[in-house]
Scaffold this motif. Structure first.
Motif, PDB file in Angstrom:
ATOM      1  N   GLN A   1       0.812  -1.207   0.000  1.00 32.27           N
ATOM      2  CA  GLN A   1       0.000   0.000   0.000  1.00 32.27           C
ATOM      3  C   GLN A   1       0.851   1.265   0.000  1.00 32.27           C
ATOM      4  O   GLN A   1       0.333   2.364  -0.169  1.00 32.27           O
ATOM      5  CB  GLN A   1      -0.841  -0.039   1.278  1.00 32.27           C
TER       6      GLN A   1
ATOM      7  N   LYS B   1     -17.969  -4.768  -7.523  1.00 32.24           N
ATOM      8  CA  LYS B   1     -17.644  -3.491  -8.175  1.00 32.24           C
ATOM      9  C   LYS B   1     -18.773  -2.470  -8.067  1.00 32.24           C
ATOM     10  O   LYS B   1     -18.559  -1.276  -8.263  1.00 32.24           O
ATOM     11  CB  LYS B   1     -17.283  -3.732  -9.639  1.00 32.24           C
TER      12      LYS B   1
ATOM     13  N   SER C   1     -11.716   5.962   5.107  1.00 27.12           N
ATOM     14  CA  SER C   1     -11.074   4.706   4.730  1.00 27.12           C
ATOM     15  C   SER C   1     -10.556   3.984   5.960  1.00 27.12           C
ATOM     16  O   SER C   1     -10.335   4.595   6.996  1.00 27.12           O
ATOM     17  CB  SER C   1      -9.877   5.001   3.816  1.00 27.12           C
TER      18      SER C   1
ATOM     19  N   GLU D   1      -5.460   4.107  -8.018  1.00 28.45           N
ATOM     20  CA  GLU D   1      -6.149   2.990  -8.670  1.00 28.45           C
ATOM     21  C   GLU D   1      -6.420   1.874  -7.661  1.00 28.45           C
ATOM     22  O   GLU D   1      -5.637   1.653  -6.746  1.00 28.45           O
ATOM     23  CB  GLU D   1      -5.261   2.408  -9.788  1.00 28.45           C
ATOM     24  N   SER D   2      -7.489   1.155  -7.905  1.00 28.18           N
ATOM     25  CA  SER D   2      -7.743  -0.049  -7.111  1.00 28.18           C
ATOM     26  C   SER D   2      -6.669  -1.088  -7.414  1.00 28.18           C
ATOM     27  O   SER D   2      -6.098  -1.097  -8.500  1.00 28.18           O
ATOM     28  CB  SER D   2      -9.112  -0.631  -7.476  1.00 28.18           C
ATOM     29  N   TRP D   3      -6.383  -1.947  -6.483  1.00 30.30           N
ATOM     30  CA  TRP D   3      -5.412  -3.020  -6.732  1.00 30.30           C
ATOM     31  C   TRP D   3      -5.761  -4.239  -5.886  1.00 30.30           C
ATOM     32  O   TRP D   3      -6.471  -4.135  -4.886  1.00 30.30           O
ATOM     33  CB  TRP D   3      -3.975  -2.584  -6.456  1.00 30.30           C
ATOM     34  N   SER D   4      -5.255  -5.383  -6.311  1.00 32.58           N
ATOM     35  CA  SER D   4      -5.401  -6.591  -5.496  1.00 32.58           C
ATOM     36  C   SER D   4      -4.328  -7.590  -5.891  1.00 32.58           C
ATOM     37  O   SER D   4      -3.722  -7.468  -6.946  1.00 32.58           O
ATOM     38  CB  SER D   4      -6.784  -7.210  -5.666  1.00 32.58           C
TER      39      SER D   4
ATOM     40  N   GLN E   1      -7.628  -3.519  -2.417  1.00 29.13           N
ATOM     41  CA  GLN E   1      -8.153  -2.223  -2.015  1.00 29.13           C
ATOM     42  C   GLN E   1      -8.950  -1.658  -3.186  1.00 29.13           C
ATOM     43  O   GLN E   1      -8.434  -1.545  -4.292  1.00 29.13           O
ATOM     44  CB  GLN E   1      -6.933  -1.369  -1.735  1.00 29.13           C
ATOM     45  N   GLN E   2     -10.224  -1.397  -2.948  1.00 30.23           N
ATOM     46  CA  GLN E   2     -11.084  -0.836  -4.001  1.00 30.23           C
ATOM     47  C   GLN E   2     -11.243   0.658  -3.739  1.00 30.23           C
ATOM     48  O   GLN E   2     -11.590   1.067  -2.633  1.00 30.23           O
ATOM     49  CB  GLN E   2     -12.428  -1.557  -3.963  1.00 30.23           C
ATOM     50  N   ILE E   3     -10.980   1.460  -4.766  1.00 31.89           N
ATOM     51  CA  ILE E   3     -11.065   2.923  -4.609  1.00 31.89           C
ATOM     52  C   ILE E   3     -12.396   3.405  -5.171  1.00 31.89           C
ATOM     53  O   ILE E   3     -12.749   3.096  -6.304  1.00 31.89           O
ATOM     54  CB  ILE E   3      -9.933   3.621  -5.392  1.00 31.89           C
ATOM     55  N   THR E   4     -13.119   4.190  -4.393  1.00 32.86           N
ATOM     56  CA  THR E   4     -14.384   4.764  -4.866  1.00 32.86           C
ATOM     57  C   THR E   4     -14.450   6.242  -4.488  1.00 32.86           C
ATOM     58  O   THR E   4     -13.907   6.647  -3.461  1.00 32.86           O
ATOM     59  CB  THR E   4     -15.595   4.051  -4.209  1.00 32.86           C
TER      60      THR E   4
ATOM     61  N   GLN F   1     -10.965   4.186   0.386  1.00 33.74           N
ATOM     62  CA  GLN F   1     -10.598   2.808   0.096  1.00 33.74           C
ATOM     63  C   GLN F   1     -11.541   1.860   0.821  1.00 33.74           C
ATOM     64  O   GLN F   1     -11.907   2.107   1.956  1.00 33.74           O
ATOM     65  CB  GLN F   1      -9.173   2.530   0.587  1.00 33.74           C
TER      66      GLN F   1
END
Lengths: 425, 425
Positions: A93, A333, A372, B96-99, B110-113, B382
């Motif tokens: 992160q 999503k 967050s 950006e979201s990542w996994s 981690q999902q970003i909104t 996040q």
């Protein structure tokens, strides 16, 4: 469990932190006392609120050794493994500095630096939360914060809980103060003879700790204002009702004000969960607490389909969310607001509470709409970098001066135009 | 300019936002009134504080057209260019979201909104700050915030300033309310008949706005508590004293409480700047304000060398920093705390105030030690993603259960262990 069929979520209002002037005033008074009397105020409040007469504030090496002697190897081992998982996640992160150069030779970017000092509040009293030590401090360690301070109230034994001391020691934190409550927050914010102030205070606590964090906010940074725990589960008939029932109870057992809700498109499934929950509740050690939570805030929300379920989730913005439906990974999503999302049948929330890696310090009470989980980013900040080229200032000085003069700042315009003078002289 | 040779920075304390109970109480009362009387309270306070009797709260299309008729094409053009630069910078900042999937098949990420709704406060009164519209709103636009609301107090003309309306229109924001002060913050936080509440409030304002933001914090998110502007310049004999003097004045002209400091290892250079500044001050339109600022907080801090200068910077954590020394780009890496760093001779702060791209909404009063310029990240959040595999729960359930039981949460342990039952049944 109460069934909700009309989508009415107004019951959630009752869980919000209300304005309580009496408590606010108490907290203000405590903060002022700590500002004025420093260490002595900490000793006095610890005696008054925790019933412990301290001889010193900073936990000693001897106390840490003593703690180890009372914690089993199994637990020490698990703490090590959990710490390693948590560190692995937060390493991914870590934000990086960046910059770019445009056509005119201008460099723009962002430099990332850690905070100098962070304070982690670890709740105490009757319970011991070594997991909170790991979750509060490891992101700060990964961020590169040099000074990490732990505060936690002493238990009736006169000492901070053994598990907390062991967890802190395992991750290399040795600045620990045996003090909690609003007075500990004040000490972290403003400093005393013994405790140097920090730049940011994180970690959940009781209502006095939360109000104190709000009060000192602005003089130092804080993470968020934590409320009681929450779980929302979206599950359809593909899920296992026994498992889902136990997941609901795992949050309900935290606190009478905890909130556990099942959202499902299947009435049959909801009934099966309800039945399983009642059965499991009957032999749960903390059934008294769990039952109060379920009676007040335990809900089964019946929806038309999973999409409507996701709409409800987005209105609730829960701290913990489990999604145990067909196509869970695809559907996720559509989720806009949730602190931590647990996907599929093998992801009960406790794996995240202790072990998986992501933080268990997560926004509550709907604040996942705007905040967050605690993260590495919580412990770093950005500095913008701007390096204009000679070409860029030649090309743009007129624009910038026009803008500055429009806003009435002649001095701004001149600072830019001065750069041209050398050229024409 | 006062010379400081002993490194004593205690003068900075005088600039901090002190506790002012009378103002705090006024703000609390205003917030309560808006909560209870909604729109009507907004009309009343606008009449009382701004001297304007409004007929409606929301700015109309006609008012925006009217504003255009009074703003020159030049200014509209510059607003467009600045908006484009700012957007370009913030696009690079978008997280950006990542996994990732580990050996056991566990997915973590981690999902970003974006936030759903953000409110941007734009100061008004006698001045017009279209630049604040761009700086407050563009990062929110880039983040993907659907609803962006602007509030700004009406001027004596009865209307929000023309430039503000034009800037808002240029970037596609049409929900604008002609209301400012603490009452506008209350409306954004809690909503009225006309103004729906938002999730986060950003942008600087006067002391009442700042106190109101602190008060509503926790019910909504806020950016930071803004104080008066600051510039610190580290410059050695390689810099141009005329240019540096004008840069100091460009901050001093903001506010009598603004702070302008030169840090230099060269006494001769410092004297040259002092002289140039006095000369430039004499024909500055806002010399009255600038002079008050310079007299109170204008300092020349003489240091042994540039490295010592950087130590002083890190103690000050200034909002704006210029570094005009040999090897500026190399030295910048030693800077731990500064909101925006302007490098080299062609980077006066006003390029960043209006045009370069990075934000001009930057932490003040030393809060750059723990916070960042307003950014795209200020408008997203996040959600942790955790999907355990069957293998992972089989391998780790015992560890997790051990940890849960150590903390006294049997229900947590059972939720995990239930996943194994199906396997052995």
């Amino acid at each position: 469990m109460e069934w909700i069929k009309n989508g009415d979520l107004s019951y959630l209002e009752a869980r919000k932190i209300g304005v309580d002037e009496a408590k606010q005033n108490t907290v203000k008074e405590i903060i002022n006392e700590v500002k004025q009397r420093g260490d002595q105020a900490l000793y006095d409040y610890t005696e008054r609120f925790d019933g412990v007469k301290l001889t010193h504030l900073k936990v000693t090496k001897e106390q840490i050794n003593e703690a180890y002697s009372r914690v089993s190897d199994d637990v020490v081992n698990v703490i090590k493994k959990a710490a390693s998982n948590i560190r692995t996640f937060f390493e991914k992160q870590k934000p990086e500095s960046w910059s770019y150069t445009n056509d005119e030779g201008t460099v723009l970017g962002q430099q990332i630096t850690p905070l100098d000092a962070a304070g982690v509040y670890v709740p105490g009293g009757t319970a011991a939360y070594p997991s909170s030590v790991l979750m509060g401090a490891i992101p700060a360690l990964v961020a590169g914060v040099k000074r990490i301070v732990l505060v936690s109230p002493p238990q009736k034994t006169g000492m901070v809980s053994d598990g907390v001391l062991v967890a802190a020691n395992e991750i290399g934190i040795d600045e620990i103060y045996q003090v909690g409550g609003a007075h500990a927050i004040a000490a972290l914010a403003y400093g005393t003879e013994t405790i140097k102030p920090v730049d940011k205070i994180v970690g959940p606590g009781n209502i006095f700790v939360t109000l104190a964090k709000k009060e000192v906010f602005g003089d130092v940074a804080i993470d968020s204002l934590a409320g009681p725990s929450e779980i929302v589960i979206l599950a359809d008939e593909t899920a296992n009702s026994e498992w889902i029932a136990s997941d609901l109870l795992s949050q309900a057992e935290h606190d009478p004000l905890a909130m556990a809700a099942l959202i499902t498109p299947s009435k049959e499934f909801g009934q099966a969960v309800e039945e399983a929950l009642e059965k499991q509740l009957s032999d749960l050690p903390r059934q008294n607490i769990a039952r109060q939570s379920i009676e007040q805030f335990g809900k089964i929300i019946l929806v038309k389909d999973n999409d409507e379920g996701i709409d409800v989730i987005n209105q609730m913005a829960p701290e913990h969310l489990e999604v145990v439906i067909k196509d869970a990974e695809e559907k996720v999503k559509q989720i806009k607001h949730a602190g931590a999302i647990f996907l599929g049948p093998y992801s009960p929330v406790p794996i995240g509470d202790y072990f998986a890696g992501p933080n268990h310090i997560i926004p509550t009470n709907g604040s996942a709409t705007y905040s967050s989980p605690l993260s590495v980013e919580s412990f770093v900040k950005q500095s913008s970098i701007i390096k204009y080229s000679r070409e860029a200032i030649l090309n743009n000085s007129q624009h910038i001066a026009t803008f500055a003069r429009y806003e009435g700042f002649e001095g701004h315009a001149r600072a830019v135009e001065n750069r041209l003078k050398e050229e024409t002289d």
